[in-house]
Design an enzyme around this catalytic site. Structure first.
Site, PDB file in Angstrom:
ATOM      1  N   ARG A 118       0.478  -1.334  -0.288  1.00 53.50           N
ATOM      2  CA  ARG A 118      -0.119  -0.266   0.188  1.00 53.50           C
ATOM      3  C   ARG A 118       0.402   1.172   0.181  1.00 53.50           C
ATOM      4  NH1 ARG A 118      -2.983  -2.648   4.172  1.00 53.50           N
ATOM      5  NH2 ARG A 118      -4.714  -4.338   2.646  1.00 53.50           N
ATOM      6  N   LYS A 140       2.872  11.425 -10.964  1.00 49.87           N
ATOM      7  CA  LYS A 140       1.684  11.103 -11.727  1.00 49.87           C
ATOM      8  C   LYS A 140       2.721   9.304 -11.753  1.00 49.87           C
ATOM      9  CE  LYS A 140      -1.649  14.139 -14.085  1.00 49.87           C
ATOM     10  NZ  LYS A 140      -1.534  14.224 -15.669  1.00 49.87           N
ATOM     11  N   GLU A 182       8.237  18.228 -24.979  1.00 50.07           N
ATOM     12  CA  GLU A 182       7.028  18.671 -23.445  1.00 50.07           C
ATOM     13  C   GLU A 182       8.152  20.322 -23.030  1.00 50.07           C
ATOM     14  OE1 GLU A 182       5.162  17.155 -22.333  1.00 50.07           O
ATOM     15  OE2 GLU A 182       5.207  14.894 -22.133  1.00 50.07           O
ATOM     16  N   LYS A 224       5.967  23.261 -14.040  1.00 51.48           N
ATOM     17  CA  LYS A 224       5.623  22.155 -13.244  1.00 51.48           C
ATOM     18  C   LYS A 224       5.148  22.253 -11.651  1.00 51.48           C
ATOM     19  CE  LYS A 224       4.065  17.796 -14.360  1.00 51.48           C
ATOM     20  NZ  LYS A 224       4.317  16.456 -14.143  1.00 51.48           N
ATOM     21  N   GLU A 234      -5.276  16.844 -10.263  1.00 52.42           N
ATOM     22  CA  GLU A 234      -5.853  17.380 -12.065  1.00 52.42           C
ATOM     23  C   GLU A 234      -7.117  17.434 -11.738  1.00 52.42           C
ATOM     24  OE1 GLU A 234      -4.158  15.720 -14.921  1.00 52.42           O
ATOM     25  OE2 GLU A 234      -5.845  15.753 -16.487  1.00 52.42           O
ATOM     26  N   ARG A 238      -3.612  21.267 -13.448  1.00 52.88           N
ATOM     27  CA  ARG A 238      -2.963  20.450 -14.383  1.00 52.88           C
ATOM     28  C   ARG A 238      -3.358  19.499 -15.844  1.00 52.88           C
ATOM     29  NH1 ARG A 238      -0.678  15.845 -10.786  1.00 52.88           N
ATOM     30  NH2 ARG A 238       0.941  15.369 -12.381  1.00 52.88           N
ATOM     31  N   ASN A 242      -1.888  19.047 -20.372  1.00 51.53           N
ATOM     32  CA  ASN A 242      -1.593  17.427 -21.131  1.00 51.53           C
ATOM     33  C   ASN A 242      -2.339  18.561 -22.941  1.00 51.53           C
ATOM     34  OD1 ASN A 242      -2.026  15.186 -19.101  1.00 51.53           O
ATOM     35  ND2 ASN A 242      -4.408  15.852 -18.601  1.00 51.53           N
ATOM     36  N   HIS A 245      -1.730  16.085 -25.450  1.00 53.41           N
ATOM     37  CA  HIS A 245      -1.338  14.984 -25.554  1.00 53.41           C
ATOM     38  C   HIS A 245      -3.204  13.622 -26.254  1.00 53.41           C
ATOM     39  CE1 HIS A 245       1.432  16.249 -23.022  1.00 53.41           C
ATOM     40  NE2 HIS A 245       2.080  15.139 -22.764  1.00 53.41           N
ATOM     41  N   HIS A 249      -1.772  10.629 -26.981  1.00 52.87           N
ATOM     42  CA  HIS A 249      -1.603   9.172 -26.569  1.00 52.87           C
ATOM     43  C   HIS A 249      -2.334   8.465 -27.928  1.00 52.87           C
ATOM     44  CE1 HIS A 249      -1.351  11.002 -22.538  1.00 52.87           C
ATOM     45  NE2 HIS A 249      -0.009  10.649 -22.678  1.00 52.87           N
ATOM     46  N   HIS A 262       7.319   9.363 -26.975  1.00 49.82           N
ATOM     47  CA  HIS A 262       5.723   9.789 -26.903  1.00 49.82           C
ATOM     48  C   HIS A 262       6.564  11.769 -26.425  1.00 49.82           C
ATOM     49  CE1 HIS A 262       3.222  11.606 -23.563  1.00 49.82           C
ATOM     50  NE2 HIS A 262       4.549  12.225 -22.495  1.00 49.82           N
TER      51      HIS A 262
END
Ligand code: NAD
Ligand code: GLY
Length: 360
Positions: A118, A140, A182, A224, A234, A238, A242, A245, A249, A262
């Site tokens: 955990r 993330k 980025e 960032k 997010e 935030r 993206n 993205h 993606h 990426h």
């Protein structure tokens, strides 16, 4: 060495940026409270840097998990391989995990750290430009699912980020450019004067001039860290990180993980997002030209792959974490230096953009 802070109350942590930081044993001791340490890396980065990391860990019970290199290994199977090693060495819940590598290793090892018993502490040691400016900061973590990028994951912050700029010396040119995508993103979404600086200094970055690289990494991390501090989970700002993205993606998933890097997919996606923003009346032709020009100068692709037609793009874009209630939501550019929050966009304009942009 420069030190920035990601301010998240009791989960705040430093980002250290500078040359030869992976040899600073004191940094490791400052952030590793436990006697058990697992280093996760891949078979490209480990031969280059693992020995120097291990030199900082004498006196600890150290184990390693060295995975095959590649986006296609950012998977549940790889996470399971890390859990197997942690259990084989009887590592307990205060063991520390070190993620040594690019964004693939950082996302995967962070996810494993979030899940094992955990949650165990972990440290990001990003070794690509992309990881130093983006993926190692903000917590993330994820693995990919065959049906979608980063679909299985958790928000889980590291103890610190150690961004050693000298390890970028061994990075391939194509990977350096992917990281620059980025970097350019921060200029586009919230830092117009940084975008201007990048227009003047893109060649210095490609030549890997240390001062230019250090400045770009620091300024990206400042951006960032501010966004993450304002909106860790997010629910708002935030999502602007993206930009491009959702398109990107879709390209990564549609082409097969690892075919398009990426950062390359993000570069193409940012152009598609810019063109959509133009068609919806936000940007003008000159803005779109500036965005395309800087990405091309950074040796990045800007044309979507011919293999993905409009219908396939839309199908892939429907699997995106920004979507709500089955409705597609996208980040647009209101101007260079300012992004919108996720917006439902007119489907016909989106379809026309997908059909026409970069297809000439
Ligand atoms: P990557 O991790 O695959 O690294 C790129 C290549 O460079 C790999 O072959 C790697 O082995 C090699 N490499 C790494 N460091 C090196 C070095 N110093 N010298 C020589 N070779 C080196 O790719 P990436 O671009 O770093 O990261 C992409 C991943 O990051 C994607 O999975 C993406 O989804 C993820 N990402 C996550 C976030 C986030 O917020 N968590 C943000 C952006 C991207
Ligand atoms: N790279 C997107 C984010 O960290 O939110």
């Amino acid at each position: 060495m420069n030190t920035l802070t990601v301010s998240l109350a009791e989960r705040s942590y430093p980002i250290y940026i500078g040359a030869k930081l992976i040899d600073q044993t004191e940094l490791f001791h400052r952030h590793i409270a436990s006697s058990q340490v697992m280093v996760v890396s891949n078979d490209t980065v480990a031969p280059l840097y693992l020995a120097r990391i291990l030199a900082n860990l004498s006196g600890k019970q150290v184990a390693t998990a060295i995975l095959p290199d590649g986006e296609s290994y950012k998977s549940m199977d790889s996470a399971m391989a890390i859990f197997d090693q942690l259990l084989a060495h009887k590592f307990s819940r205060n063991a520390t995990l070190l993620a040594l590598g690019g964004g693939v290793i950082g996302d995967l090892a962070g996810f494993a750290a979030a899940c094992y018993q955990r949650g165990i502490p972990f440290i990001q040691i990003p070794t690509t430009l992309l990881a130093q400016v983006d993926s190692s900061v903000g917590g993330k973590t994820a693995v990919n699912h065959p049906g979608g990028k980063n679909m299985i994951g958790a928000f889980y912050q590291p103890q610190c980020v150690i961004a050693d700029t000298s390890v970028l010396d061994t990075l391939a040119d194509r990977e350096l450019s992917a990281g620059i995508a980025e970097v350019i993103k921060y200029g586009l979404i919230r830092d117009c004067s940084f975008f201007d600086w990048l227009e003047h200094n893109i060649d210095a970055l490609l030549r890997r001039e240390p001062e230019a690289l250090a400045y770009a990494i620091e300024r990206s991390c400042i951006n960032k860290a501010e966004v993450v501090a304002a909106d860790e989970r997010e629910t708002g700002e935030r999502a602007t990180l993206n930009l491009g993205h959702t398109f990107g993606h879709a390209i990564e998933t549609g082409m097969g993980y690892g075919v398009c890097l990426h950062g390359e997919a993000v570069a193409i996606g940012m152009c598609q997002a810019a063109e959509l923003s133009r068609r919806l009346g936000y940007l003008n032709d000159g803005d779109v030209n500036r965005i395309e020009a800087i990405l091309l100068r950074a040796k990045l692709p800007i044309q979507p792959p011919a293999e993905l037609d409009t219908a396939r793009f839309l199908e892939l874009m429907a699997v995106d974490k920004k979507n709500l209630d089955g409705k597609l939501r996208l980040i647009l550019l209101e101007q260079i230096g300012r992004a919108s929050l996720p917006l439902e966009v007119d489907l016909q304009t989106l379809q026309a953009t997908l059909r026409e942009y970069g297809r000439r």
